[in-house]
Design an enzyme around this catalytic site. Sequence first.
Site, mmCIF file in Angstrom:
data_model
loop_
_atom_site.group_PDB
_atom_site.id
_atom_site.type_symbol
_atom_site.label_atom_id
_atom_site.label_comp_id
_atom_site.label_asym_id
_atom_site.label_seq_id
_atom_site.Cartn_x
_atom_site.Cartn_y
_atom_site.Cartn_z
ATOM 1 N N ASP A 39 0.886 -1.168 0.000
ATOM 2 C CA ASP A 39 0.000 0.000 0.000
ATOM 3 C C ASP A 39 0.924 1.218 0.000
ATOM 4 O OD1 ASP A 39 -1.639 2.134 0.578
ATOM 5 O OD2 ASP A 39 -2.257 1.412 2.564
ATOM 6 N N LYS A 91 2.783 11.015 -3.309
ATOM 7 C CA LYS A 91 1.702 10.399 -4.078
ATOM 8 C C LYS A 91 0.834 11.451 -4.768
ATOM 9 C CE LYS A 91 -1.839 6.858 -3.317
ATOM 10 N NZ LYS A 91 -2.358 5.959 -2.273
ATOM 11 N N GLU A 114 -7.363 0.473 -4.579
ATOM 12 C CA GLU A 114 -7.404 0.375 -3.116
ATOM 13 C C GLU A 114 -8.738 -0.193 -2.602
ATOM 14 O OE1 GLU A 114 -6.182 4.279 -1.904
ATOM 15 O OE2 GLU A 114 -4.159 3.967 -2.689
ATOM 16 N N ASP A 139 -12.913 5.699 2.817
ATOM 17 C CA ASP A 139 -11.489 5.765 3.164
ATOM 18 C C ASP A 139 -11.105 7.179 3.588
ATOM 19 O OD1 ASP A 139 -8.732 5.802 3.257
ATOM 20 O OD2 ASP A 139 -8.440 4.692 1.386
#
Length: 626
Positions: free
Chosen positions: A30, A93, A198, A223
Site C-alpha cells: 500500500d 503520491k 485500493e 477511506d
Amino acid sequence: MAKYSIDLQAGKVKEDDVVSTRGETIVGIDLGTTNSLVAHVRDGRAVAVAGPDGKSVLVPSIVHFQADGMTLVGDAAREQLLTAPERTIYSVKRLLGKSYRDLAQVKDRFGYRIIDEDEDRLVKVAVRDAEGKDRYYSPIELSAQILKSLKTRIEAELNSEVSRAVITVPAYFNDAQRQATRDAGKLAGLDVLRIVNEPTASSLAYGIGLTDEDEGRTIAVYDLGGGTFDVSIMRIEQGIFEVLSTNGDTFLGGDDFDQAIVDFWQRKYDLDIQSSAQRGEVRLVAEAAKRALSRQDSYTAEYHGQQLQLTREEAESHWGPLVEKTLQSCALALKDAKLEKEAIDHVIMVGGSTRIPLVKQQVADFFGREVNNSLDPDQVVALGAAIQADVLAGNQKDVLLLDITPLSLGIETVGGLMDPIIPRNSKVPTKVGRKYTTSVDGQVKLKVAVYQGERDMVADNRKLGEFILENIPPMPAGIPQIEIHFYLDADGILRVKATENRSGTEQSVTIKSQYGISEEEMAMMLLDSLKNAEADMSARGLVEAKTEANNVLLSARKFIRQNEDWLSDNQVSEIQSYTDDLAKAVDGDDKDEINRRMESLNDFTAPLAHEALDRNVAAAMKGKDV
Ligand code: AMP
C-alpha cells in the site's frame, strides 16, 4: 494447482510463471499518501510487516535528503520534517503522474520546491545538495525510494529476496498515475505484477469477492486517511470487481480534524502560535488529543506548561461539518452509481481517521447499516494487496480482477484520421467490429493501418502495423461492405481481421499492442493527447470538411458529365466557378470557408439536381407503354 491465468501486462501470470517464482513470496504494498506498508500472506493469513525494531508496520511516506546526498525514508525522514522541510519530501503520491499545470493550484501547500521547467511535463522536485547545487527528482524516483525501503523491510523479515509485488492505487488514479506507480516499482527492483485499486484490495481484505457468490455484492469503501478522503462504490460479481463510481476530497482528512482542535484551543486559550515550528508542535499535541478521544471522553494536553482541555463532545461539535462533507461525497458517489443507500451490502472502513467514533457512527447512520471495521483501518489496503499477491502466486482460488487497456486502438480512415475501435480503459479481453466501405469507384484494395493512441490524427499516434485487404471485386464507391474486427486478449495481443462481406475476401494480422512501448511513453502519449485536445479537434474538423468537400467536388463533376446534353453553357460555367472556389478552399486550411463554399455549390446545384431527376423520370416513362 490453480487453473487461472491472469494478465501480466496489466498483471496476468500464467501457471508456468507461478512455478518459476521458485516459491518466492509475492508481496502486497500500500503506497499511501501519508504512510506506506508492505504485507504478505503467512500460513494462510495476511500480515503487515514491522521494521527491525518491531514497532510499527507503518512507514511514513517521507523521503529526506541528507547533505551528503544519502537518503532517509520513513520515521527517520519524518524527524527532519520540521528541521529541514526543503529537503524532506512528503505526500509524493499527490505528485505522481502530474504535470506542473495539474499542480499549479496546490503547489504552495508543499514545504519543498516543485519545478516548472515546462508546464505540461511531469513535475520534478528540486532539492539543494551540500554544494548548493539543485538536484532534481521525479515523483517516480521518490516513490521508488519508499518502495525500496519496504522491499528491504520484507526481505529482512523473510530472509530472502523479494522481486515481485502488487501495488495499490486509488480507484480514481488515471493511466498516467498508474504507470508512474508501476515505473516506481520497476525502479525499486520490483516487478509490479498488478496495480490494484485500493477499494478492491480493501474488499479482498474482508474476504469479499474471494468466494463464489451466485449473486453479486455492492460495496461502499469509505477511506478517510490523514490528508485525503475517498469513497468508492463497487460491484463484485463472480470474482469480477468493478468500480461503479468514486468521489471524495483530495484535501480532507485527519489533518483537518487536528486543525479543528488547534483552532478551538486557540480561541479558548488565546494560544501564542507564531512560527511554523510552533504551529507544527501544537498540531502534534492536537493529534495526540484526537487519538486519545477515540478511546476516552475527555483529555488534557500540555503545551509549554499550559493545560489544554478537550472533551469528546466539544471536539465532535467542531468535527461535525468535516464528517458531513464526507457524507455528501457518499451521496454523490451513490448518485453517480445510480444506486440507493439500500442497495449497499457492505460498508468498509479504511484509513486511520475512521477510528474516530463520530465518523464510524455517522457513516453507519448514513448507510443505515453496520460498518465493517474489524480490521486495522491503517492496514486494510495492504492486507488486501497481500491477498491479491497470494492469488497471483497460485496459492488461492481464482480471483479474476478486471483489466483494462491503457491506450485506444484504432485504424486510419480517410484524411489520416484516427478511428478508435477499442477505446482506452476498455475491459479486456474484448472484441469489437465496425463496418467500412470504399471511397473510390472500382477500388479493389483497402489498406488497414492499425494505430494506438489518443490523438485525432494517426500521424501523432503509434503505428502498430498494417495489411492490405486485396481482391475486393470492383464496385462503385460505397457499395463494398468491409467489416473490421479487433480482438484484444488479456495479454494485450491484438488480432485485426478485415472481411469484404459481398465477396468473402478476408485478411488478418496479429500484433502485440504493448510491445516495445515503455510505461513512461504511454503516460507521455496520454499527456500529449490532453495537451493537444483542442488543436486535435480542429484538425479533425478540417480533415472531415476536406473529405466531404472532395466527395462533393467529385459528384459535381460527375453531374456535369451526365447532364451536359441539357445544361446550358451558362449553368455549366456557373457550376465550374463554384467548384473552382471550393477546390481552392480545400487547398487552404479554413474549415469554415470550405463549409461555406460547399453550401454555395449545393444551393446552386440543388434545383438543377431536381430538374435532372424530373427529366430522368420523364425519360423513363416515355419508354414505357402506359
Ligand atoms: P492514514 O493516512 O490512513 O495512515 O491515516 C492517518 C490518519 O489517521 C492521521 O490523521 C491520524 O491522526 C489518524 N488516526 C490514527 N489513529 C487514530 C485514532 N486512534 N483516532 C483518530 N484518528 C486517528
